[in-house]
Design an enzyme around this catalytic site. Structure first.
Site, PDB file in Angstrom:
ATOM      1  N   ALA A 174      19.648 -64.458  -0.246  1.00 40.31           N
ATOM      2  CA  ALA A 174      19.951 -64.813  -1.037  1.00 40.31           C
ATOM      3  C   ALA A 174      21.298 -63.105  -2.106  1.00 40.31           C
ATOM      4  O   ALA A 174      22.624 -63.621  -2.763  1.00 40.31           O
ATOM      5  CB  ALA A 174      19.695 -65.081  -2.383  1.00 40.31           C
ATOM      6  N   GLY A 222      22.038 -68.774 -17.055  1.00 41.09           N
ATOM      7  CA  GLY A 222      20.850 -67.854 -16.736  1.00 41.09           C
ATOM      8  C   GLY A 222      20.492 -66.692 -18.436  1.00 41.09           C
ATOM      9  O   GLY A 222      20.099 -65.930 -17.951  1.00 41.09           O
ATOM     10  N   TYR A 250      15.064 -63.867  -1.179  1.00 41.09           N
ATOM     11  CA  TYR A 250      15.470 -63.921  -2.402  1.00 41.09           C
ATOM     12  C   TYR A 250      16.866 -62.978  -1.885  1.00 41.09           C
ATOM     13  O   TYR A 250      17.894 -62.129  -2.699  1.00 41.09           O
ATOM     14  CB  TYR A 250      14.890 -62.869  -4.287  1.00 41.09           C
ATOM     15  N   ALA A 251      16.269 -61.510  -0.930  1.00 36.76           N
ATOM     16  CA  ALA A 251      17.358 -60.544  -0.314  1.00 36.76           C
ATOM     17  C   ALA A 251      18.148 -61.718   0.080  1.00 36.76           C
ATOM     18  O   ALA A 251      19.316 -60.497   0.813  1.00 36.76           O
ATOM     19  CB  ALA A 251      16.117 -59.510   0.704  1.00 36.76           C
TER      20      ALA A 251
END
Length: 252
Positions: A157, A13, A154-155
Site C-alpha cells: 500500500a 486520520g 502495508y508495504a
C-alpha cells in the site's frame, strides 16, 4: 508564521499520531482545518485542542474508504470552511502478519484504507483544486514501502502511495497542483506501539531497539513528520512535486 492563512486543509486520520500533529501545526500557521476520522467523536479531541488555542478546526466523521462518503463530507467541508485547498492523506491501519499466514481480509483492509482512500480523497479534492488552479496534496507513505517483514500488505500500500504521488504530480501539475509524499521511518505512535506488541515487546523496549540501529540514535516524533508535511503543503515548496521524502533519522 501564517503560511496557510486563508487556506482550508483536510487531514484524514486526524484523531491521533501524525495526523493530529499535522492538523495542529497547519492550524497554528493559519489554516482552517477539517479533522477527519472514522467518526466525528474520534476527531473531536484534535479539533477541540486546536480551537482552545485560538485556531480554526472542525471535526468530521467519514469512512475514507467509501468514495461516496468522501464526496459528501468534502462538500460539507468546502461549504462550512470556505473551500478546499490542501489535502493530507494520512488515514491508515496495519494488519501485520507473515505473508503465508496473512488472511485475504487483512490484505484487502490495509490496501483499501491505506491506498484506495488516498485515491478517493485525491480524486474528490482535485475537482476543487483544478477549478481554482491551486492545490497541495501530501500523502503519507512509509519506509516500509521498501519492504518490511510481516507487512506485505502495508508495504504494498505504501509503495502504491509513491506511484500514485508521482503520477498525480504529472497529471495535476498543469493546474498548479503540487503532489508529494512523506515516508516516515519509526515514529512513536499508537501504530508502532501495536507493532511492538505484535513482536512481543513493550513500546519502550521496541523504541530502544530501533533507536540503537538508527544513525540519529532515537526514534522520531509525530511533530517531526508534521513539519515536513507542512513544508510540502506550503509555498516554500512551490517547485517541489512528484517527490517522496524519507524522514527516518538517516536509516538505510
Amino acid at each position: 508564521m501564517t503560511r496557510f492563512a486563508g487556506k482550508v486543509a483536510v487531514v484524514t486520520g486526524g484523531a491521533q499520531g501524525i495526523g493530529a500533529a499535522t492538523a495542529r501545526l497547519l492550524a497554528e500557521e493559519g489554516a482552517a482545518v477539517a479533522v477527519v476520522d472514522l467518526s466525528a467523536e474520534r476527531a473531536a479531541g484534535t479539533a477541540e485542542e486546536i480551537t482552545a488555542k485560538g485556531g480554526t478546526a472542525r471535526a468530521y466523521g467519514c469512512d475514507v474508504a467509501d468514495y461516496d462518503a468522501v464526496e459528501a463530507v468534502f462538500a460539507r467541508i468546502a461549504e462550512d470552511l470556505g473551500g478546499l485547498h490542501i489535502l493530507i492523506n494520512n488515514a491508515g491501519i496495519t494488519r501485520d502478519n507473515l505473508f503465508f499466514k496473512m488472511p485475504k481480509a487483512d490484505w484487502d483492509a490495509v490496501l483499501t484504507v491505506n491506498l484506495t482512500s488516498a485515491y478517493n480523497c485525491s480524486h474528490v479534492a482535485q475537482k476543487y483544486m483544478v477549478a481554482q488552479k491551486w492545490g497541495k496534496i501530501v500523502s503519507l507513505s512509509s519506509r516500509s514501502a521498501l519492504g518490511n517483514r510481516g507487512q506485505a500488505n502495508y508495504a504494498a500500500a505504501k509503495a502504491g502511495i509513491q506511484g500514485l504521488t508521482a503520477t498525480l504530480a504529472i497529471e495535476l501539475g498543469p493546474f498548479n497542483i503540487n503532489v508529494n509524499a512523506v515516508a516516515p521511518g519509526y515514529i512513536a505512535t499508537a501504530m508502532t506501539a501495536a507493532t511492538a506488541e505484535r513482536v512481543g515487546a513493550t513500546a519502550e523496549d521496541h523504541q530502544t531497539e530501533v533507536a540503537a540501529r538508527t544513525p540519529l540514535r532515537r526514534v522520531g516524533q509525530p511533530e517531526e513528520i508534521a513539519s515536513v508535511v507542512a513544508f510540502l503543503a506550503s509555498e516554500d515548496a512551490s517547485y517541489v512535486s512528484g517527490q517522496t521524502l524519507y524522514v527516518n533519522g538517516g536509516a538505510r
